[in-house]
Design an enzyme around this catalytic site. Structure first.
Site, PDB file in Angstrom:
ATOM      1  N   ILE A 186       0.853  -1.191   0.000  1.00 18.20           N
ATOM      2  CA  ILE A 186       0.000   0.000   0.000  1.00 18.20           C
ATOM      3  C   ILE A 186       0.887   1.238   0.000  1.00 18.20           C
ATOM      4  O   ILE A 186       1.803   1.361   0.823  1.00 18.20           O
ATOM      5  CB  ILE A 186      -0.931  -0.011   1.232  1.00 18.20           C
ATOM      6  CG1 ILE A 186      -1.907  -1.193   1.136  1.00 18.20           C
ATOM      7  CG2 ILE A 186      -1.691   1.305   1.364  1.00 18.20           C
ATOM      8  CD1 ILE A 186      -2.744  -1.413   2.374  1.00 18.20           C
ATOM      9  N   GLN A 203       0.533   4.200   0.961  1.00 19.16           N
ATOM     10  CA  GLN A 203       0.515   5.045   2.151  1.00 19.16           C
ATOM     11  C   GLN A 203       0.931   4.311   3.425  1.00 19.16           C
ATOM     12  O   GLN A 203       0.802   4.850   4.530  1.00 19.16           O
ATOM     13  CB  GLN A 203      -0.887   5.638   2.345  1.00 19.16           C
ATOM     14  CG  GLN A 203      -1.315   6.614   1.253  1.00 19.16           C
ATOM     15  CD  GLN A 203      -1.791   5.918  -0.029  1.00 19.16           C
ATOM     16  OE1 GLN A 203      -1.972   4.699  -0.055  1.00 19.16           O
ATOM     17  NE2 GLN A 203      -1.997   6.684  -1.074  1.00 19.16           N
ATOM     18  N   ASP A 204       1.432   3.093   3.305  1.00 19.57           N
ATOM     19  CA  ASP A 204       1.851   2.296   4.459  1.00 19.57           C
ATOM     20  C   ASP A 204       3.116   2.900   5.072  1.00 19.57           C
ATOM     21  O   ASP A 204       4.171   2.931   4.433  1.00 19.57           O
ATOM     22  CB  ASP A 204       2.104   0.855   4.011  1.00 19.57           C
ATOM     23  CG  ASP A 204       2.416  -0.087   5.170  1.00 19.57           C
ATOM     24  OD1 ASP A 204       2.572   0.378   6.314  1.00 19.57           O
ATOM     25  OD2 ASP A 204       2.497  -1.301   4.922  1.00 19.57           O
ATOM     26  N   GLN A 205       3.016   3.372   6.302  1.00 17.81           N
ATOM     27  CA  GLN A 205       4.184   3.960   6.955  1.00 17.81           C
ATOM     28  C   GLN A 205       5.145   2.914   7.505  1.00 17.81           C
ATOM     29  O   GLN A 205       6.335   3.188   7.679  1.00 17.81           O
ATOM     30  CB  GLN A 205       3.737   4.882   8.098  1.00 17.81           C
ATOM     31  CG  GLN A 205       2.992   6.116   7.659  1.00 17.81           C
ATOM     32  CD  GLN A 205       2.888   7.117   8.788  1.00 17.81           C
ATOM     33  OE1 GLN A 205       3.862   7.799   9.147  1.00 17.81           O
ATOM     34  NE2 GLN A 205       1.702   7.214   9.370  1.00 17.81           N
ATOM     35  N   TYR A 206       4.649   1.733   7.814  1.00 21.33           N
ATOM     36  CA  TYR A 206       5.523   0.679   8.309  1.00 21.33           C
ATOM     37  C   TYR A 206       6.374   0.088   7.190  1.00 21.33           C
ATOM     38  O   TYR A 206       7.580  -0.084   7.333  1.00 21.33           O
ATOM     39  CB  TYR A 206       4.702  -0.435   8.966  1.00 21.33           C
ATOM     40  CG  TYR A 206       4.155  -0.106  10.323  1.00 21.33           C
ATOM     41  CD1 TYR A 206       5.005   0.171  11.393  1.00 21.33           C
ATOM     42  CD2 TYR A 206       2.789  -0.068  10.550  1.00 21.33           C
ATOM     43  CE1 TYR A 206       4.506   0.479  12.647  1.00 21.33           C
ATOM     44  CE2 TYR A 206       2.269   0.240  11.801  1.00 21.33           C
ATOM     45  CZ  TYR A 206       3.131   0.513  12.847  1.00 21.33           C
ATOM     46  OH  TYR A 206       2.628   0.828  14.082  1.00 21.33           O
TER      47      TYR A 206
END
Length: 230
Positions: free
Chosen positions: A176, A178-181
């Site tokens: 994804i 927008q996945d910050q991890y």
């Protein structure tokens, strides 16, 4: 079992070995059609496929990675520091639940689960309320501090970069934007280049890391991937 600090350390590979032994001893299963893992579950799925490449026909990795480093490493370490700094932790031999430190450790994860844009859409009062909910989550009542520490240690030691090319199963990597991890450019895309029989799907979700709740967005792509395994 009340072993406290005497409970043995374990790794992601240990988790996988247990699952393999369990499937064989209880159900006589020695091969599966496919394995799907999300986030930390992806650590297990990828390790399984790299260590035991003939065990499955397909593999799906959802918002995951092949090694824990950088921001994620620091976050897991920070969570452990919060717990271990509790004066009642006693090197893992505490006598009662460490509710306050567990709440703080859980709260420390809040800024990263969703996308940056999502957080900007909230006003400060809403953020206060959500953080309070994270710290007061009823599930924390059932948590054990050593469980969190040991789990985080298993994650910080996770690194299969040197064996990920062993994966033979047809692999679908889902990420994804927008996945910050696990930002795709740092995790999913490099991983797709290391797994020879892989496809990658990257989609948008303001839910960030937990955007797999909107996986219906890639329903057609998933269906096409799974067709040959019916």
């Amino acid at each position: 079992m009340n072993l406290g600090s005497e409970f043995p350390d374990y790794s992601i590979e240990d988790m996988v070995k247990f699952q393999i032994d369990f499937l064989k001893s209880k159900f006589n299963i020695i091969h599966v059609k496919g394995i799907i893992g999300n986030s930390m579950g992806g650590f297990e799925a990828l390790t399984w496929a790299a260590k035991y490449p003939e065990y499955m026909d397909f593999l799906i990795s959802l918002v995951s990675t092949y090694k824990v480093s950088g921001h994620n490493y620091a976050l897991f370490k920070f969570m452990n520091h919060i717990i271990k700094s509790d004066h009642e932790y006693n090197n893992g031999n505490y006598s009662k639940p460490l509710k306050k430190s567990l709440a703080l450790a859980n709260e420390s994860m809040y800024p990263f689960g969703l996308s940056k844009k999502y957080y900007y859409s909230l006003n400060n009062n809403e953020i206060d309320n959500y953080m309070e909910e994270m710290g007061g989550n009823e599930a924390i009542e059932e948590w054990d501090a050593n469980d969190i520490v040991y789990r985080n240690n298993a994650s910080t030691s996770y690194d299969i970069e040197d064996i990920i090319s062993n994966i033979e199963a047809k692999t679908l990597i889902v990420a994804i934007n927008q996945d910050q991890y696990f930002p795709p450019n740092l995790d999913a895309i490099p991983m797709s280049e290391k797994i020879k029989n892989s496809e990658i799907i990257i989609y948008d979700s303001e839910m960030g890391h937990i955007g797999t709740h909107e996986i219906i967005k890639i329903e057609n792509e998933l269906e096409n991937f799974l067709k040959e395994f019916k």
